[in-house]
Design a protein around this motif. Structure first.
Motif, PDB file in Angstrom:
ATOM      1  N   VAL A   1       5.657  83.815  33.913  1.00  0.00           N
ATOM      2  CA  VAL A   1       5.245  82.857  32.881  1.00  0.00           C
ATOM      3  C   VAL A   1       6.449  82.427  32.044  1.00  0.00           C
ATOM      4  O   VAL A   1       6.595  81.248  31.705  1.00  0.00           O
ATOM      5  CB  VAL A   1       4.115  83.445  32.004  1.00  0.00           C
ATOM      6  N   ALA A   2       7.317  83.371  31.727  1.00  0.00           N
ATOM      7  CA  ALA A   2       8.525  83.027  30.956  1.00  0.00           C
ATOM      8  C   ALA A   2       9.366  82.004  31.713  1.00  0.00           C
ATOM      9  O   ALA A   2       9.896  81.060  31.114  1.00  0.00           O
ATOM     10  CB  ALA A   2       9.337  84.285  30.663  1.00  0.00           C
ATOM     11  N   ALA A   3       9.491  82.164  33.022  1.00  0.00           N
ATOM     12  CA  ALA A   3      10.255  81.215  33.826  1.00  0.00           C
ATOM     13  C   ALA A   3       9.605  79.835  33.823  1.00  0.00           C
ATOM     14  O   ALA A   3      10.293  78.812  33.725  1.00  0.00           O
ATOM     15  CB  ALA A   3      10.403  81.731  35.256  1.00  0.00           C
ATOM     16  N   LEU A   4       8.289  79.800  33.899  1.00  0.00           N
ATOM     17  CA  LEU A   4       7.587  78.511  33.876  1.00  0.00           C
ATOM     18  C   LEU A   4       7.675  77.857  32.500  1.00  0.00           C
ATOM     19  O   LEU A   4       7.835  76.634  32.389  1.00  0.00           O
ATOM     20  CB  LEU A   4       6.137  78.693  34.312  1.00  0.00           C
ATOM     21  N   LEU A   5       7.591  78.670  31.445  1.00  0.00           N
ATOM     22  CA  LEU A   5       7.764  78.130  30.096  1.00  0.00           C
ATOM     23  C   LEU A   5       9.179  77.577  29.909  1.00  0.00           C
ATOM     24  O   LEU A   5       9.367  76.522  29.287  1.00  0.00           O
ATOM     25  CB  LEU A   5       7.466  79.197  29.047  1.00  0.00           C
ATOM     26  N   ALA A   6      10.164  78.278  30.444  1.00  0.00           N
ATOM     27  CA  ALA A   6      11.550  77.805  30.359  1.00  0.00           C
ATOM     28  C   ALA A   6      11.707  76.488  31.104  1.00  0.00           C
ATOM     29  O   ALA A   6      12.414  75.578  30.642  1.00  0.00           O
ATOM     30  CB  ALA A   6      12.507  78.859  30.917  1.00  0.00           C
ATOM     31  N   THR A   7      11.040  76.352  32.242  1.00  0.00           N
ATOM     32  CA  THR A   7      11.094  75.103  32.999  1.00  0.00           C
ATOM     33  C   THR A   7      10.469  73.964  32.202  1.00  0.00           C
ATOM     34  O   THR A   7      11.031  72.867  32.125  1.00  0.00           O
ATOM     35  CB  THR A   7      10.390  75.262  34.363  1.00  0.00           C
ATOM     36  N   GLY A   8       9.323  74.232  31.593  1.00  0.00           N
ATOM     37  CA  GLY A   8       8.686  73.224  30.747  1.00  0.00           C
ATOM     38  C   GLY A   8       9.554  72.839  29.567  1.00  0.00           C
ATOM     39  O   GLY A   8       9.686  71.662  29.222  1.00  0.00           O
ATOM     40  N   LEU A   9      10.170  73.847  28.947  1.00  0.00           N
ATOM     41  CA  LEU A   9      11.055  73.594  27.813  1.00  0.00           C
ATOM     42  C   LEU A   9      12.233  72.723  28.219  1.00  0.00           C
ATOM     43  O   LEU A   9      12.540  71.728  27.545  1.00  0.00           O
ATOM     44  CB  LEU A   9      11.556  74.920  27.230  1.00  0.00           C
ATOM     45  N   VAL A  10      12.896  73.073  29.317  1.00  0.00           N
ATOM     46  CA  VAL A  10      14.064  72.283  29.715  1.00  0.00           C
ATOM     47  C   VAL A  10      13.644  70.868  30.115  1.00  0.00           C
ATOM     48  O   VAL A  10      14.370  69.912  29.858  1.00  0.00           O
ATOM     49  CB  VAL A  10      14.891  72.985  30.820  1.00  0.00           C
ATOM     50  N   HIS A  11      12.469  70.715  30.689  1.00  0.00           N
ATOM     51  CA  HIS A  11      11.986  69.386  31.055  1.00  0.00           C
ATOM     52  C   HIS A  11      11.815  68.530  29.798  1.00  0.00           C
ATOM     53  O   HIS A  11      12.283  67.379  29.736  1.00  0.00           O
ATOM     54  CB  HIS A  11      10.679  69.497  31.823  1.00  0.00           C
ATOM     55  N   ILE A  12      11.169  69.100  28.786  1.00  0.00           N
ATOM     56  CA  ILE A  12      10.979  68.373  27.529  1.00  0.00           C
ATOM     57  C   ILE A  12      12.324  68.042  26.880  1.00  0.00           C
ATOM     58  O   ILE A  12      12.544  66.923  26.411  1.00  0.00           O
ATOM     59  CB  ILE A  12      10.091  69.183  26.563  1.00  0.00           C
ATOM     60  N   LEU A  13      13.220  69.011  26.859  1.00  0.00           N
ATOM     61  CA  LEU A  13      14.538  68.783  26.256  1.00  0.00           C
ATOM     62  C   LEU A  13      15.320  67.712  27.005  1.00  0.00           C
ATOM     63  O   LEU A  13      15.980  66.867  26.384  1.00  0.00           O
ATOM     64  CB  LEU A  13      15.340  70.088  26.201  1.00  0.00           C
ATOM     65  N   LEU A  14      15.274  67.733  28.325  1.00  0.00           N
ATOM     66  CA  LEU A  14      15.994  66.728  29.112  1.00  0.00           C
ATOM     67  C   LEU A  14      15.483  65.326  28.837  1.00  0.00           C
ATOM     68  O   LEU A  14      16.255  64.360  28.840  1.00  0.00           O
ATOM     69  CB  LEU A  14      15.877  67.038  30.610  1.00  0.00           C
ATOM     70  N   LEU A  15      14.191  65.211  28.611  1.00  0.00           N
ATOM     71  CA  LEU A  15      13.600  63.896  28.380  1.00  0.00           C
ATOM     72  C   LEU A  15      13.778  63.394  26.949  1.00  0.00           C
ATOM     73  O   LEU A  15      13.647  62.205  26.692  1.00  0.00           O
ATOM     74  CB  LEU A  15      12.100  63.921  28.714  1.00  0.00           C
ATOM     75  N   SER A  16      14.083  64.306  26.016  1.00  0.00           N
ATOM     76  CA  SER A  16      14.031  63.896  24.621  1.00  0.00           C
ATOM     77  C   SER A  16      15.250  64.229  23.770  1.00  0.00           C
ATOM     78  O   SER A  16      15.353  63.723  22.654  1.00  0.00           O
ATOM     79  CB  SER A  16      12.813  64.543  23.955  1.00  0.00           C
ATOM     80  N   THR A  17      16.158  65.042  24.266  1.00  0.00           N
ATOM     81  CA  THR A  17      17.189  65.594  23.399  1.00  0.00           C
ATOM     82  C   THR A  17      18.587  65.372  23.969  1.00  0.00           C
ATOM     83  O   THR A  17      18.821  65.625  25.139  1.00  0.00           O
ATOM     84  CB  THR A  17      16.971  67.120  23.239  1.00  0.00           C
ATOM     85  N   PRO A  18      19.519  64.937  23.127  1.00  0.00           N
ATOM     86  CA  PRO A  18      20.911  64.902  23.593  1.00  0.00           C
ATOM     87  C   PRO A  18      21.421  66.334  23.723  1.00  0.00           C
ATOM     88  O   PRO A  18      20.958  67.226  23.013  1.00  0.00           O
ATOM     89  CB  PRO A  18      21.647  64.154  22.476  1.00  0.00           C
ATOM     90  N   SER A  19      22.344  66.559  24.616  1.00  0.00           N
ATOM     91  CA  SER A  19      22.879  67.902  24.870  1.00  0.00           C
ATOM     92  C   SER A  19      21.764  68.902  25.148  1.00  0.00           C
ATOM     93  O   SER A  19      21.758  70.024  24.621  1.00  0.00           O
ATOM     94  CB  SER A  19      23.735  68.385  23.697  1.00  0.00           C
ATOM     95  N   ALA A  20      20.826  68.515  25.965  1.00  0.00           N
ATOM     96  CA  ALA A  20      19.626  69.309  26.234  1.00  0.00           C
ATOM     97  C   ALA A  20      19.947  70.716  26.717  1.00  0.00           C
ATOM     98  O   ALA A  20      19.317  71.683  26.280  1.00  0.00           O
ATOM     99  CB  ALA A  20      18.744  68.591  27.255  1.00  0.00           C
ATOM    100  N   LEU A  21      20.924  70.852  27.602  1.00  0.00           N
ATOM    101  CA  LEU A  21      21.217  72.179  28.149  1.00  0.00           C
ATOM    102  C   LEU A  21      21.864  73.104  27.123  1.00  0.00           C
ATOM    103  O   LEU A  21      21.725  74.318  27.208  1.00  0.00           O
ATOM    104  CB  LEU A  21      22.055  72.068  29.419  1.00  0.00           C
ATOM    105  N   SER A  22      22.532  72.539  26.135  1.00  0.00           N
ATOM    106  CA  SER A  22      23.068  73.369  25.050  1.00  0.00           C
ATOM    107  C   SER A  22      21.933  73.970  24.231  1.00  0.00           C
ATOM    108  O   SER A  22      21.931  75.168  23.929  1.00  0.00           O
ATOM    109  CB  SER A  22      23.975  72.552  24.133  1.00  0.00           C
ATOM    110  N   PHE A  23      20.975  73.138  23.859  1.00  0.00           N
ATOM    111  CA  PHE A  23      19.822  73.638  23.120  1.00  0.00           C
ATOM    112  C   PHE A  23      19.029  74.630  23.961  1.00  0.00           C
ATOM    113  O   PHE A  23      18.581  75.666  23.462  1.00  0.00           O
ATOM    114  CB  PHE A  23      18.924  72.486  22.657  1.00  0.00           C
TER     115      PHE A  23
END
Length: 157
Positions: free
Chosen positions: A76-98
Protein backbone atom coordinates in the motif's frame (compact mmCIF):
# COMPACT_ATOMS: atom_id res chain seq x y z
CA UNK A 1 -2.03 13.26 -19.99
CA UNK A 2 -0.96 16.78 -19.37
CA UNK A 3 1.32 18.04 -16.72
CA UNK A 4 2.91 21.03 -15.15
CA UNK A 5 3.58 23.92 -17.50
CA UNK A 6 5.73 26.93 -16.92
CA UNK A 7 6.87 29.88 -18.97
CA UNK A 8 10.60 30.43 -18.49
CA UNK A 9 12.16 33.84 -19.09
CA UNK A 10 12.54 33.01 -22.81
CA UNK A 11 8.77 32.75 -23.26
CA UNK A 12 8.49 29.10 -24.37
CA UNK A 13 6.39 26.87 -22.13
CA UNK A 14 7.67 23.53 -20.90
CA UNK A 15 5.09 20.86 -20.17
CA UNK A 16 5.57 17.48 -18.57
CA UNK A 17 3.58 14.62 -20.00
CA UNK A 18 3.09 11.56 -17.82
CA UNK A 19 2.57 8.11 -19.27
CA UNK A 20 0.12 6.95 -16.60
CA UNK A 21 0.10 3.35 -17.80
CA UNK A 22 3.88 3.07 -17.49
CA UNK A 23 3.89 4.89 -14.13
CA UNK A 24 1.22 2.67 -12.56
CA UNK A 25 2.67 -0.54 -14.01
CA UNK A 26 5.92 0.40 -12.31
CA UNK A 27 4.01 1.27 -9.16
CA UNK A 28 2.39 -2.17 -9.10
CA UNK A 29 5.76 -3.83 -9.62
CA UNK A 30 7.16 -1.71 -6.78
CA UNK A 31 4.28 -2.82 -4.55
CA UNK A 32 5.21 -6.45 -5.20
CA UNK A 33 8.89 -5.77 -4.47
CA UNK A 34 8.01 -3.92 -1.24
CA UNK A 35 5.79 -6.78 -0.07
CA UNK A 36 8.55 -9.29 -0.81
CA UNK A 37 11.10 -7.17 1.07
CA UNK A 38 8.80 -7.33 4.10
CA UNK A 39 8.49 -11.10 3.78
CA UNK A 40 12.21 -11.69 3.31
CA UNK A 41 13.05 -9.35 6.18
CA UNK A 42 10.72 -11.18 8.53
CA UNK A 43 11.99 -14.59 7.46
CA UNK A 44 15.62 -13.51 7.88
CA UNK A 45 15.17 -11.91 11.28
CA UNK A 46 12.84 -14.60 12.68
CA UNK A 47 14.30 -17.64 10.97
CA UNK A 48 18.02 -16.87 10.82
CA UNK A 49 18.58 -14.56 13.78
CA UNK A 50 15.65 -15.77 15.95
CA UNK A 51 14.53 -12.18 16.56
CA UNK A 52 10.80 -11.63 16.74
CA UNK A 53 9.47 -8.96 14.42
CA UNK A 54 5.95 -7.66 14.90
CA UNK A 55 4.89 -10.83 16.75
CA UNK A 56 5.96 -12.92 19.73
CA UNK A 57 8.81 -15.40 19.25
CA UNK A 58 6.51 -18.42 19.50
CA UNK A 59 4.96 -17.48 16.15
CA UNK A 60 7.91 -19.10 14.34
CA UNK A 61 9.75 -18.09 11.19
CA UNK A 62 6.68 -17.29 9.09
CA UNK A 63 4.83 -15.59 11.92
CA UNK A 64 1.14 -14.87 11.99
CA UNK A 65 -1.18 -12.34 10.43
CA UNK A 66 1.31 -9.59 11.23
CA UNK A 67 3.55 -10.90 8.43
CA UNK A 68 0.69 -10.49 5.98
CA UNK A 69 -0.15 -7.12 7.48
CA UNK A 70 3.39 -5.81 7.01
CA UNK A 71 3.48 -7.14 3.45
CA UNK A 72 0.14 -5.43 2.71
CA UNK A 73 1.27 -2.19 4.37
CA UNK A 74 4.46 -2.19 2.28
CA UNK A 75 2.48 -2.73 -0.92
CA UNK A 76 0.00 0.00 0.00
CA UNK A 77 2.86 2.38 0.79
CA UNK A 78 4.28 1.76 -2.69
CA UNK A 79 0.91 2.44 -4.31
CA UNK A 80 0.44 5.59 -2.24
CA UNK A 81 3.91 6.75 -3.29
CA UNK A 82 2.96 6.13 -6.93
CA UNK A 83 -0.21 8.17 -6.51
CA UNK A 84 1.73 10.93 -4.78
CA UNK A 85 4.38 11.16 -7.48
CA UNK A 86 1.67 11.14 -10.17
CA UNK A 87 -0.08 14.09 -8.53
CA UNK A 88 3.21 15.93 -8.02
CA UNK A 89 4.29 15.37 -11.63
CA UNK A 90 1.03 16.80 -12.89
CA UNK A 91 0.92 19.80 -10.59
CA UNK A 92 4.26 20.74 -9.07
CA UNK A 93 7.54 22.14 -10.35
CA UNK A 94 10.54 20.06 -9.23
CA UNK A 95 8.14 17.22 -8.48
CA UNK A 96 10.82 14.62 -7.79
CA UNK A 97 12.52 16.87 -5.25
CA UNK A 98 9.31 17.19 -3.27
CA UNK A 99 8.67 13.48 -3.70
CA UNK A 100 12.11 12.69 -2.32
CA UNK A 101 11.57 14.81 0.76
CA UNK A 102 8.10 13.42 1.45
CA UNK A 103 9.09 9.78 1.03
CA UNK A 104 12.38 10.33 2.85
CA UNK A 105 10.65 11.82 5.88
CA UNK A 106 7.98 9.11 5.85
CA UNK A 107 10.75 6.49 5.74
CA UNK A 108 12.52 8.07 8.70
CA UNK A 109 9.23 8.09 10.64
CA UNK A 110 8.62 4.41 9.82
CA UNK A 111 12.18 3.50 10.82
CA UNK A 112 12.01 5.39 14.12
CA UNK A 113 8.48 4.29 15.09
CA UNK A 114 9.46 0.82 16.42
CA UNK A 115 11.61 2.50 19.07
CA UNK A 116 8.47 4.02 20.60
CA UNK A 117 7.21 0.54 21.58
CA UNK A 118 7.92 -1.55 24.67
CA UNK A 119 9.58 -4.32 22.64
CA UNK A 120 13.10 -5.66 23.05
CA UNK A 121 15.79 -3.50 21.47
CA UNK A 122 16.74 -6.25 19.00
CA UNK A 123 13.11 -6.48 17.84
CA UNK A 124 12.93 -2.71 17.47
CA UNK A 125 16.15 -2.66 15.43
CA UNK A 126 14.97 -5.52 13.21
CA UNK A 127 11.62 -3.86 12.54
CA UNK A 128 13.30 -0.50 11.90
CA UNK A 129 15.72 -2.13 9.45
CA UNK A 130 12.88 -3.75 7.51
CA UNK A 131 10.97 -0.46 7.38
CA UNK A 132 14.07 1.41 6.23
CA UNK A 133 14.81 -1.03 3.40
CA UNK A 134 11.18 -0.90 2.27
CA UNK A 135 11.26 2.92 2.24
CA UNK A 136 14.52 3.11 0.31
CA UNK A 137 13.25 0.58 -2.23
CA UNK A 138 9.95 2.39 -2.71
CA UNK A 139 11.71 5.73 -3.13
CA UNK A 140 14.30 4.48 -5.60
CA UNK A 141 11.94 2.35 -7.68
CA UNK A 142 9.07 4.85 -7.88
CA UNK A 143 11.48 7.72 -8.63
CA UNK A 144 13.05 5.74 -11.44
CA UNK A 145 9.68 4.78 -12.87
CA UNK A 146 8.52 8.40 -12.64
CA UNK A 147 11.56 9.58 -14.58
CA UNK A 148 11.00 7.00 -17.31
CA UNK A 149 7.26 7.74 -17.47
CA UNK A 150 7.66 11.48 -18.04
CA UNK A 151 8.47 13.41 -21.15
CA UNK A 152 9.26 17.11 -21.31
CA UNK A 153 7.52 18.80 -24.19
CA UNK A 154 8.35 22.28 -25.51
CA UNK A 155 5.38 24.37 -26.51
CA UNK A 156 5.59 27.64 -28.35
CA UNK A 157 4.39 30.79 -26.55
Amino acid sequence: MGGYSQSPQGGARRAVQVDARKLWAGGLATALVAALIALVGIVVFRGVFDIHVLAPEEEGTWGDASTTQLMAAAAVAALLATGLVHILLLSTPSALSFFGWIVGLATVAAAVAPFATDSDVESEVATAAINLVIGVAVFSLVSGVARSATTRVQDTP
